[in-house]
Enzyme design. Sequence first.
Site, PDB file in Angstrom:
ATOM      1  N   GLU A 183       3.946   7.594  -6.068  1.00  0.00           N
ATOM      2  CA  GLU A 183       4.059   8.624  -5.035  1.00  0.00           C
ATOM      3  C   GLU A 183       5.506   8.901  -4.653  1.00  0.00           C
ATOM      4  O   GLU A 183       6.411   8.106  -4.911  1.00  0.00           O
ATOM      5  CB  GLU A 183       3.277   8.228  -3.783  1.00  0.00           C
ATOM      6  CG  GLU A 183       3.863   7.081  -3.004  1.00  0.00           C
ATOM      7  CD  GLU A 183       3.066   6.746  -1.742  1.00  0.00           C
ATOM      8  OE1 GLU A 183       3.307   7.370  -0.711  1.00  0.00           O
ATOM      9  OE2 GLU A 183       2.202   5.836  -1.820  1.00  0.00           O
ATOM     10  N   GLY A 200      -5.472   3.703  -0.090  1.00  0.00           N
ATOM     11  CA  GLY A 200      -6.841   3.555  -0.568  1.00  0.00           C
ATOM     12  C   GLY A 200      -6.816   3.394  -2.078  1.00  0.00           C
ATOM     13  O   GLY A 200      -6.286   4.256  -2.788  1.00  0.00           O
ATOM     14  N   THR A 201      -7.350   2.290  -2.574  1.00  0.00           N
ATOM     15  CA  THR A 201      -7.186   1.945  -3.990  1.00  0.00           C
ATOM     16  C   THR A 201      -8.465   1.358  -4.564  1.00  0.00           C
ATOM     17  O   THR A 201      -9.169   0.583  -3.911  1.00  0.00           O
ATOM     18  CB  THR A 201      -6.054   0.905  -4.153  1.00  0.00           C
ATOM     19  OG1 THR A 201      -4.864   1.410  -3.569  1.00  0.00           O
ATOM     20  CG2 THR A 201      -5.805   0.586  -5.628  1.00  0.00           C
ATOM     21  N   GLU A 227      -7.843   3.828   6.655  1.00  0.00           N
ATOM     22  CA  GLU A 227      -6.461   3.544   6.284  1.00  0.00           C
ATOM     23  C   GLU A 227      -5.737   4.817   5.850  1.00  0.00           C
ATOM     24  O   GLU A 227      -4.579   5.051   6.218  1.00  0.00           O
ATOM     25  CB  GLU A 227      -6.422   2.500   5.155  1.00  0.00           C
ATOM     26  CG  GLU A 227      -5.002   2.122   4.739  1.00  0.00           C
ATOM     27  CD  GLU A 227      -4.959   1.240   3.502  1.00  0.00           C
ATOM     28  OE1 GLU A 227      -3.850   1.054   2.982  1.00  0.00           O
ATOM     29  OE2 GLU A 227      -6.014   0.755   3.054  1.00  0.00           O
ATOM     30  N   GLY A 349       1.583  -4.920  -3.078  1.00  0.00           N
ATOM     31  CA  GLY A 349       1.054  -5.174  -1.745  1.00  0.00           C
ATOM     32  C   GLY A 349      -0.240  -4.421  -1.520  1.00  0.00           C
ATOM     33  O   GLY A 349      -0.700  -3.662  -2.372  1.00  0.00           O
ATOM     34  N   ALA A 350      -0.828  -4.623  -0.337  1.00  0.00           N
ATOM     35  CA  ALA A 350      -2.070  -3.939   0.029  1.00  0.00           C
ATOM     36  C   ALA A 350      -2.027  -3.615   1.516  1.00  0.00           C
ATOM     37  O   ALA A 350      -1.466  -4.378   2.313  1.00  0.00           O
ATOM     38  CB  ALA A 350      -3.292  -4.805  -0.295  1.00  0.00           C
ATOM     39  N   GLY A 351      -2.604  -2.482   1.873  1.00  0.00           N
ATOM     40  CA  GLY A 351      -2.625  -2.060   3.264  1.00  0.00           C
ATOM     41  C   GLY A 351      -3.648  -2.839   4.075  1.00  0.00           C
ATOM     42  O   GLY A 351      -4.839  -2.850   3.746  1.00  0.00           O
ATOM     43  N   GLU A 361      -8.126  -7.490  -0.338  1.00  0.00           N
ATOM     44  CA  GLU A 361      -6.717  -7.113  -0.388  1.00  0.00           C
ATOM     45  C   GLU A 361      -6.003  -7.861  -1.513  1.00  0.00           C
ATOM     46  O   GLU A 361      -5.137  -7.299  -2.191  1.00  0.00           O
ATOM     47  CB  GLU A 361      -6.041  -7.380   0.954  1.00  0.00           C
ATOM     48  CG  GLU A 361      -6.703  -6.727   2.158  1.00  0.00           C
ATOM     49  CD  GLU A 361      -6.884  -5.225   2.040  1.00  0.00           C
ATOM     50  OE1 GLU A 361      -6.378  -4.604   1.092  1.00  0.00           O
ATOM     51  OE2 GLU A 361      -7.568  -4.645   2.914  1.00  0.00           O
ATOM     52  N   LYS A 368      -3.159  -3.441  -8.769  1.00  0.00           N
ATOM     53  CA  LYS A 368      -1.880  -2.724  -8.832  1.00  0.00           C
ATOM     54  C   LYS A 368      -0.921  -3.384  -9.819  1.00  0.00           C
ATOM     55  O   LYS A 368      -0.217  -2.692 -10.570  1.00  0.00           O
ATOM     56  CB  LYS A 368      -1.261  -2.651  -7.444  1.00  0.00           C
ATOM     57  CG  LYS A 368      -2.032  -1.739  -6.490  1.00  0.00           C
ATOM     58  CD  LYS A 368      -1.493  -1.820  -5.082  1.00  0.00           C
ATOM     59  CE  LYS A 368      -2.221  -0.853  -4.153  1.00  0.00           C
ATOM     60  NZ  LYS A 368      -1.771  -0.987  -2.739  1.00  0.00           N
TER      61      LYS A 368
END
Length: 382
Positions: A183, A200-201, A227, A349-351, A361, A368
Amino acid sequence: MGSKQISRSIAGSSISALAREFVDENLKTGGKIFGQAGFNYAAHIRRQEFKPGQWPLLSLLVPSIDLTFRRDEITIAGFDDDRVRELHDFIHNHPANFDRAHLKTTARIDTQENPEEYISRVEKALLEINRGNYVKVIPSRAVNIQDKVDMPATLLLGRRANNPARTFSLNHAGFQATGFSPELVMSVQERKVITEPLAGTRSCNGSEAEVERLRRELLNDPKEIVEHVISVKEAIEELERLCVPHSVTIDDFMSVRIRGSVQHLGSRVAGILSPDKDMWDAFEILFPSITASGIPKHTAIQAIQRLEHQTRELYSGAVIMIEDPECFEATLVLRSVFQDATRQWIQAGAGVISQSNPQRELRETCEKLASIAPFVVMESRP
């Protein structure tokens, strides 16, 4: 040509003031400016304490030689006519002869290394969220790589398997990174400023039916939707601080965007920059991305300093390209491999919000990391 080094104190000034001066001076030559902003640059401009790292907070450069690759031609430009001519003759007379067998020497990387440490990190973040310290934070985990990385080969192999928003590879003063960014932090073009939060993944691996099932799950998961929505809301509020009143719009909302081995919820928020703001003002409000720091951003950056033991360096920072006074682009540094004189690593990382599940997470960070880990090529040994 010889090189020189000039040192200046920023006491009574700021890094951004020197950056503006550098940009104004060097754009007069007609070349592009490239650069990198480390994650700690965000803490610095907000006057927060942070753990110093080895990498620069901000680095800008003007290349002496600029090669532009198109499908059927290579354009060479630069400030030194003799060097440009020499490089032109070399490329013309020496066809590429890359040993593609070398691409098979990929690193063995365990993307699930130290899961308990990351789960503990997420649990600490959830405790702080439940106390009302902040709404969202993105804790990350780094996975070290034993051997030296061949960055150009990694770029070639990884680009074949990823479809990023932007691809980059840099080697500046011994600090190296290659990545497939999902992004944009921001772009400014003729006063229009755009940011594209991804939050969101789900994995994008498996059969067509499995990928479609995960897509529907992503679009209907309450945690992922919350999120994403709060991230878009925060992006709107940041742009409203920068833009002409009533000019901020959502051009795309919560569409599914495939980025290599993962799929994300993505949106695009845009506005017209106010006459009293410039592109550096925009960068310093939008950087770092909400989706790599948290909400509120100021508090989330402080939380990351507490939650993570290692300095992030360039991870979740930005790579920068400035083409002219009205064209500035900063790409988020994720899905990347990093290398310096002491180590090499990948990171994800993760939100985390109040609805987060630590196990989920952790799995998201593994998903990722799978966008970069299989494509890290080791340097060939004699």
